[in-house]
Design a protein around this motif. Structure first.
Motif, PDB file in Angstrom:
ATOM      1  N   UNK A  20       0.835  -1.191   0.000  1.00 31.34           N
ATOM      2  CA  UNK A  20       0.000   0.000   0.000  1.00 31.34           C
ATOM      3  C   UNK A  20       0.870   1.241   0.000  1.00 31.34           C
ATOM      4  N   UNK A  21       0.247   2.377   0.268  1.00 34.33           N
ATOM      5  CA  UNK A  21       0.985   3.630   0.360  1.00 34.33           C
ATOM      6  C   UNK A  21       0.680   4.296   1.692  1.00 34.33           C
ATOM      7  N   UNK A  22       1.631   5.078   2.173  1.00 32.11           N
ATOM      8  CA  UNK A  22       1.456   5.822   3.419  1.00 32.11           C
ATOM      9  C   UNK A  22       0.460   6.951   3.164  1.00 32.11           C
ATOM     10  N   UNK A  23      -0.524   7.136   4.033  1.00 26.43           N
ATOM     11  CA  UNK A  23      -1.499   8.203   3.804  1.00 26.43           C
ATOM     12  C   UNK A  23      -0.915   9.605   3.954  1.00 26.43           C
ATOM     13  N   UNK A  24       0.210   9.743   4.660  1.00 25.33           N
ATOM     14  CA  UNK A  24       0.801  11.074   4.863  1.00 25.33           C
ATOM     15  C   UNK A  24       1.771  11.463   3.763  1.00 25.33           C
ATOM     16  N   UNK A  25       2.677  10.534   3.406  1.00 26.09           N
ATOM     17  CA  UNK A  25       3.746  10.913   2.464  1.00 26.09           C
ATOM     18  C   UNK A  25       3.679  10.162   1.134  1.00 26.09           C
ATOM     19  N   UNK A  44       5.341  -0.865   7.593  1.00 24.68           N
ATOM     20  CA  UNK A  44       6.796  -0.948   7.470  1.00 24.68           C
ATOM     21  C   UNK A  44       7.239  -0.578   6.064  1.00 24.68           C
ATOM     22  N   UNK A  45       8.486  -0.129   5.970  1.00 26.03           N
ATOM     23  CA  UNK A  45       9.091   0.125   4.664  1.00 26.03           C
ATOM     24  C   UNK A  45       9.324  -1.212   3.978  1.00 26.03           C
TER      25      UNK A  45
END
Length: 106
Positions: A20-25, A44-45
């Motif tokens: 998925x993707x981070x909602x902030x960055x 996690x990355x």
């Protein structure tokens, strides 16, 4: 036939890694619920880290996790004990880079 809502709930509560993707960055991340008893929601990355980067991540206060690939090719995220060596790739909790506004305020 399986109800799609029930299947989505089961998938959200499993330890299978979901991309998925981070909602902030908007950075790519792996999400999972690690553990069976006291499950933790892990973000996690996706890039595995080397032992030096693992030490730096732990000093920064980030948890590290094992990225296990099963015989069926399913990726799972599991707790990483810092004292036990592992052959599995190690990943660290995701942290967003600072924004320009944050740097100006600090």
């Amino acid at each position: 036939m399986t109800n799609p809502r029930i299947a989505a709930k089961i998938a959200a509560t499993s330890d299978h890694a979901r991309h998925g993707t981070c909602p902030r960055c908007d950075a790519p991340v792996l999400r999972a619920r690690a553990g069976r008893i006291a499950a933790l929601d892990v973000i996690a990355d996706p890039t595995p880290i080397d032992p030096t980067a693992e030490i730096l991540a732990r000093l920064d206060g980030r948890l590290t996790w094992r990225l296990i690939t099963t015989a069926l090719g399913i990726q799972r995220i599991a707790w990483r004990s810092p004292t036990v060596p592992t052959t599995d790739p190690v990943i660290a909790d995701h942290t967003c880079p600072p924004h320009f506004v944050q740097e100006a305020l600090l």
